[in-house]
Design a protein around this motif. Structure first.
Motif, PDB file in Angstrom:
ATOM      1  N   GLU A 168       6.526 -51.898 -58.909  1.00  0.00           N
ATOM      2  CA  GLU A 168       7.610 -51.214 -59.623  1.00  0.00           C
ATOM      3  C   GLU A 168       7.730 -49.757 -59.172  1.00  0.00           C
ATOM      4  OE1 GLU A 168       6.547 -51.762 -63.694  1.00  0.00           O
ATOM      5  OE2 GLU A 168       7.224 -53.855 -63.762  1.00  0.00           O
ATOM      6  N   LEU A 169       6.585 -49.097 -58.983  1.00  0.00           N
ATOM      7  CA  LEU A 169       6.614 -47.703 -58.537  1.00  0.00           C
ATOM      8  C   LEU A 169       7.243 -47.578 -57.152  1.00  0.00           C
ATOM      9  CD1 LEU A 169       3.032 -46.534 -59.634  1.00  0.00           C
ATOM     10  CD2 LEU A 169       5.208 -45.878 -60.680  1.00  0.00           C
ATOM     11  N   HIS A 173      10.984 -45.879 -56.524  1.00  0.00           N
ATOM     12  CA  HIS A 173      11.129 -44.693 -55.663  1.00  0.00           C
ATOM     13  C   HIS A 173      12.225 -44.901 -54.621  1.00  0.00           C
ATOM     14  CE1 HIS A 173      10.157 -41.335 -53.078  1.00  0.00           C
ATOM     15  NE2 HIS A 173       9.877 -42.167 -52.079  1.00  0.00           N
ATOM     16  N   VAL A 292       1.385 -46.483 -52.164  1.00  0.00           N
ATOM     17  CA  VAL A 292       0.888 -46.652 -53.531  1.00  0.00           C
ATOM     18  C   VAL A 292      -0.636 -46.606 -53.462  1.00  0.00           C
ATOM     19  CG1 VAL A 292       0.801 -48.142 -55.557  1.00  0.00           C
ATOM     20  CG2 VAL A 292       2.895 -48.034 -54.170  1.00  0.00           C
ATOM     21  N   HIS A 325      -4.674 -48.091 -63.064  1.00  0.00           N
ATOM     22  CA  HIS A 325      -3.269 -47.831 -62.746  1.00  0.00           C
ATOM     23  C   HIS A 325      -3.146 -47.247 -61.346  1.00  0.00           C
ATOM     24  CE1 HIS A 325      -1.584 -47.631 -67.130  1.00  0.00           C
ATOM     25  NE2 HIS A 325      -2.081 -48.805 -66.808  1.00  0.00           N
ATOM     26  N   GLU A 327      -1.017 -45.153 -58.208  1.00  0.00           N
ATOM     27  CA  GLU A 327      -0.286 -43.882 -58.168  1.00  0.00           C
ATOM     28  C   GLU A 327       0.564 -43.838 -56.900  1.00  0.00           C
ATOM     29  OE1 GLU A 327      -1.332 -39.120 -57.478  1.00  0.00           O
ATOM     30  OE2 GLU A 327      -2.920 -40.623 -57.717  1.00  0.00           O
ATOM     31  N   LEU A 328       1.833 -43.459 -57.042  1.00  0.00           N
ATOM     32  CA  LEU A 328       2.708 -43.324 -55.875  1.00  0.00           C
ATOM     33  C   LEU A 328       2.466 -41.972 -55.220  1.00  0.00           C
ATOM     34  CD1 LEU A 328       5.118 -44.571 -54.256  1.00  0.00           C
ATOM     35  CD2 LEU A 328       6.601 -43.141 -55.683  1.00  0.00           C
TER      36      LEU A 328
END
Length: 338
Positions: A168-169, A173, A292, A325, A327-328
């Protein structure tokens, strides 16, 4: 020393203690006074004594080793995870066997069989098929922790990253930077991580209510497959060619970057690229790669702690499914479209 090799009896004779005391110094040093311990250790050095670990394993029923079975040892992601595993294992006086399944089910099965024969204390594994029958057989025989993969139920431990969120990230983006036709580069879909990242990408499109996702399947998650996808992209008519690509890992993304350069596509002008894992080479690429990020060494450390806890007779173990989680990390391979 019947064969010229000093044994515990010889150490005991030189140190003037019993064989039981020598055993305590080797295995339970806290039970021995400092003076006695130093005397035994001096005798060990003098004689050049080396404990027979194989015999100890047979008596104890297990070894001071654990194993990590990885999907692809050529992928720096797994090397980083292994560093985290080794850090914890070394601190506990353990040795780590690193086994490479190379995404081959037969090879994975052979390694698991050999590891059971070696009486390792437990196995960390990034499996080809988390629900496979062979893994189920191993679960009943030794502690197993899934790494970079979610457990199918609560009967075992797993440590992973939320790959759906990661997808999703990445897609969010690319949509935010103005792209409407986006390729998803990855495969095979039998790999859980690939499926989850693709599902996250689809979620982002549905949430946005716009955009098109073009799946470009690969046979493996390697650089060469990324280059092959680049050749397929270039062959598409300009009005059908995706303007961006989300790759299921950084190796695919780096291969795609190589192909783009070879065929004269500007990155990110003609093709924006997002990878996954954020391995060291991502930032060092000719066009620094947006990726990511996964907490690679933390995955390894957490998995190793869970495995050693489960293998310990002194701890009441509760299976845990730990999920981190992602991170982008935005770099030059993507940009805002004007």
């Amino acid at each position: 020393m019947t064969d010229g090799t000093p044994g515990m009896k010889d150490v005991a004779a030189v140190a003037g203690v019993s064989i039981g005391t020598v055993s305590n110094v080797l295995n339970r040093p806290h039970l021995v006074s400092e003076a006695t311990r130093l005397r035994v250790q001096a005798a060990i050095v003098e004689l050049g004594f080396v404990r027979n670990e194989t015999a100890r394993q047979l008596r104890a029923g297990s070894s001071r080793t654990i194993a990590y079975v990885v999907l692809d040892a050529a992928n720096p992601f797994f090397n980083d995870v292994a560093r985290g595993v080794e850090e914890i294992a070394r601190g506990e006086g353990m040795v780590v066997y690193l086994c490479n399944s190379n995404q081959d089910g037969i090879r994975e099965r052979e390694y698991l069989e050999r590891l059971r024969e070696q009486r390792v204390q437990g196995v960390l594994i990034t499996p080809i098929d988390p629900g496979g029958q062979r893994l189920a057989e191993v679960y009943s025989g030794m502690p197993v922790v899934l790494v970079d993969c979610h457990a199918p139920d609560d009967t075992q431990c797993s440590v992973a990253v939320d790959d759906v969120l990661g997808g999703e990230l990445a897609l969010g983006h690319l949509l935010e930077t103005g792209h409407e036709r986006i390729a998803f580069v990855g495969g095979p879909m039998s790999v859980q991580q690939v499926r989850d990242r693709y599902r996250g990408a689809r979620n982002a499109l549905e949430r946005a209510g716009r955009g098109q996702l073009v799946p470009l399947d690969t046979e493996a998650l390697v650089v060469a497959e990324g280059r092959r996808v680049g050749e397929r992209l270039v062959a598409l008519p300009a009005d059908e060619r995706p303007t961006a690509a989300f790759c299921a890992n950084d190796l695919l993304a780096l291969g795609l970057l190589q192909a783009a350069w070879r065929f004269g596509l500007a990155v990110p002008g003609d093709l924006a690229v997002v990878g996954y894992d954020d391995i060291e080479f991502a930032e060092a690429a000719a066009v620094p790669l947006t990726s990511v990020r996964q907490p690679r060494e933390l995955l390894g450390r957490t998995a190793a702690r869970l495995l050693l806890e489960e293998a310990s007779d002194e701890v009441v173990h509760t299976h845990q499914q730990v999920r981190f989680h992602p991170e982008l990390v935005v770099r030059a391979s993507t940009r805002i479209q004007r």
